[in-house]
Design an enzyme around this catalytic site. Structure first.
Site, PDB file in Angstrom:
ATOM      1  N   TYR A   1       0.832  -1.202   0.000  1.00 56.81           N
ATOM      2  CA  TYR A   1       0.000   0.000   0.000  1.00 56.81           C
ATOM      3  C   TYR A   1       0.872   1.259   0.000  1.00 56.81           C
ATOM      4  O   TYR A   1       0.648   2.185  -0.795  1.00 56.81           O
ATOM      5  CB  TYR A   1      -0.908  -0.019   1.222  1.00 56.81           C
ATOM      6  CG  TYR A   1      -1.870   1.132   1.306  1.00 56.81           C
ATOM      7  CD1 TYR A   1      -3.021   1.166   0.525  1.00 56.81           C
ATOM      8  CD2 TYR A   1      -1.656   2.182   2.192  1.00 56.81           C
ATOM      9  CE1 TYR A   1      -3.925   2.214   0.611  1.00 56.81           C
ATOM     10  CE2 TYR A   1      -2.553   3.234   2.289  1.00 56.81           C
ATOM     11  CZ  TYR A   1      -3.684   3.241   1.500  1.00 56.81           C
ATOM     12  OH  TYR A   1      -4.569   4.301   1.585  1.00 56.81           O
TER      13      TYR A   1
ATOM     14  N   LYS B   1       1.015   3.917  -3.132  1.00 51.97           N
ATOM     15  CA  LYS B   1       0.649   5.320  -2.969  1.00 51.97           C
ATOM     16  C   LYS B   1       1.829   6.246  -3.252  1.00 51.97           C
ATOM     17  O   LYS B   1       1.634   7.367  -3.743  1.00 51.97           O
ATOM     18  CB  LYS B   1       0.089   5.555  -1.567  1.00 51.97           C
ATOM     19  CG  LYS B   1      -1.241   4.862  -1.314  1.00 51.97           C
ATOM     20  CD  LYS B   1      -2.308   5.269  -2.326  1.00 51.97           C
ATOM     21  CE  LYS B   1      -3.676   4.680  -1.975  1.00 51.97           C
ATOM     22  NZ  LYS B   1      -4.718   5.070  -2.948  1.00 51.97           N
TER      23      LYS B   1
END
Length: 254
Positions: A157, A161
């Site tokens: 994650y 991002k």
């Protein structure tokens, strides 16, 4: 006196991918309430229909069309359906996202690929496919403060991002001057999926409240103002930016 642009999306057509739940849904409904026509899309037809009804309740027009961000053809078909109905798109919000909460050494290739495919590749596909047909307007990518943090059990994650932030900056240069590309990096936000994790008295919640300058987690509606600003003509000189909406958490050095 000069006429200053207003912070409003009134009269615009907006597509919110991942717009049937969480932060994306809040953004879609805020756009509709402010006068935009809004297409809130995701993989599930029932969720799309439910959100479309709420969009119409605000007097906005919409199209019910699903979209799987891991399938480029699906994004293209959704885009074409929107263009057929409205003729153009002024605003694109990329809010679809997943996470895999796993220790690094236990992380599977399948989990890594799934998060990268949804969070980063899906954002790339949508930015490119819509960037080709938007004559002018605003693309808003929903990133995360995690892009700048080393968070335990969230490696894919955080990496995805971080990639979204780089994609945002590079795409903003490529699509300028007509299409602006920015990102919102929320902090800890209360949604139906995070209610239990961020509940009052939990160990995580205590840590958030202690470090965040504002001393609390956010409600998802508190992210919508930044989205409306970036989608509006008031941000006409803002591009390539990642705006942190995290209650001061990231920049609060201990």
């Amino acid at each position: 006196m000069p006429e200053y642009p207003k912070v409003t999306v009134d009269g615009k057509t907006a597509v919110v991918i991942g717009g049937t739940s969480g932060i994306g849904e809040a953004i879609a409904l805020a756009f509709a309430e402010d006068g935009a026509d809004v297409v809130a899309t995701s993989r599930r037809a029932d969720a799309v229909a439910d959100t479309a009804e709420r969009v119409r309740d605000h007097g906005a027009r919409t199209v019910e069309t699903t979209c799987d961000v891991t399938d480029r053809d699906s994004i293209e078909a959704m885009r074409d359906a929107v263009l057929e109905e409205f003729g153009s798109v002024d605003v694109l919000v990329n809010s679809a996202g997943v996470a895999a909460r796993t220790e690094f050494l236990d992380l599977t290739v399948e989990d890594w690929n799934r998060v990268i495919d949804v969070d980063l590749n899906g954002t790339f596909h949508a930015c490119q496919l819509f960037g080709r047909v938007m004559d002018e307007g605003s693309i808003i990518n929903v990133s995360s403060m995690s892009a700048d943090l080393a968070r335990e059990r969230l490696l894919p994650y955080c990496a995805a991002k971080s990639g979204v932030n780089a994609l945002t900056r590079c795409a903003s240069r490529e699509l300028a001057p007509d299409v602006r590309v920015n990102a919102i990096a929320p902090g800890f936000v209360m949604t139906p999926l995070t209610e239990e994790e961020y509940s009052e008295g939990s160990e995580l919640r205590r840590g958030i409240d202690e470090r965040a300058v504002l001393g609390r987690v956010a409600e998802r509606e508190e992210i919508t103002g930044t989205a409306v600003y970036l989608a509006s003509d008031a941000s006409s000189y803002t591009t390539g930016e990642v705006l942190f909406v995290d209650g001061g958490f990231t920049r609060n050095a201990l």
